[in-house]
Design a protein around this motif. Sequence first.
Motif: not given
Length: 363
Positions: A228-232, A237-249, A335-339
């Motif tokens: 469960c770790i990868p999807p969670l 990450a999309t919640i904490v750093a939304p600017k690093k992800f597209s709207v779709e992501e 992920v947040i640090a790298l993206k």
Amino acid sequence: MIELLKNTRKNLMTGVSYMIPFVVAGGILLALSVLLSGTAAVPTEGILGDIANIGVVGLGLVVPMLSGYIAFSMADRPALAPGIIGGMIASNIGAGFIGGILSGLIAGIVIYYLKKIKLPSSLRSLGPIFVFPLLGTIIVGGLMYWVIGRPTAMLMASLTSWLEAMGTGNLVVLGLILGAMIASDMGGPINKVAFSFGSAMVGTVDPSTGLPSATAVAIMAGIGAAICIPPLAMGLATIVAPKKFSVEERNSGKAAIVMGLVGISEGAIPFAAADPLRCIPANIIGSAIGSAVAIGLGAGNPAPWGGWIVAPVTSNPLMYILGTLIGTVITAGIVIALKKNVEEKVEEIHPLNNDIEFDIEIM
């Protein structure tokens, strides 16, 4: 070739964008069937069994759609059939979404060069709908079976033998290895080797008690946490750093959280397919640590499943959940640090003139 491969990220993103609805529809339906069944297993009978089967079919189309639309992005419609068929072969031979990416890229390259062949005028109209798809499918299918399929099968057999030879002497180390394997391809062949190993351990009961051994349930606890770790983590990450992800992501992140809670690791595939060099290592590190933590803190899981849905039947459920949380935070943090922040172009229609469009870059 160099020019074609320069756009690999764009081609991957195209494949991911067409794949996401299949992940969401299939994954959520499967998750709902598991949740409503009240057991840590996929229902097989009744309406819930039918819903689960619909979800399984949806998830089964994820790799073919990813492969097909990567090829489509590279070489247009003639590449769709070779790409989708190549992706289906990748699923059938157990090559997972990584095999799907490879088949999509191969199909795109093959069709790109086939289209450069000058056909006779009598066959020119048949090229895009007959000649190129047919030849491309033969080439891509042959490569998938004879070049990629056999080495993949040999690798899986070797991994299984290696795990069996390791034994259970150091459970924490074994947890690190199994957690890394589970997260490496999220439902792919390496994941299935680790999961099958854990399920087989749980299926072997102690004759004196009729229950799985403490070692077996500890191993399955590590695997259940890692699943469960990868999807969670991607959802977090999309919640904490939304600017690093597209709207779709960002929309996929919400579905990924639901899938993660019920142990469907495929919820993280859209993120890994779009950015494999950052997301896959992060998944591996976080899941390996989360698995080892769950085992080290004494969690045990007698159910051959993962996610929080099995927490009520685990021994030391708080330690099990703690392992998943630690792994999730680590993966999301990496992920947040790298993206980098994404750049999206949004079309805006002028209120007085529908023909005027403005491109707005979002950082």
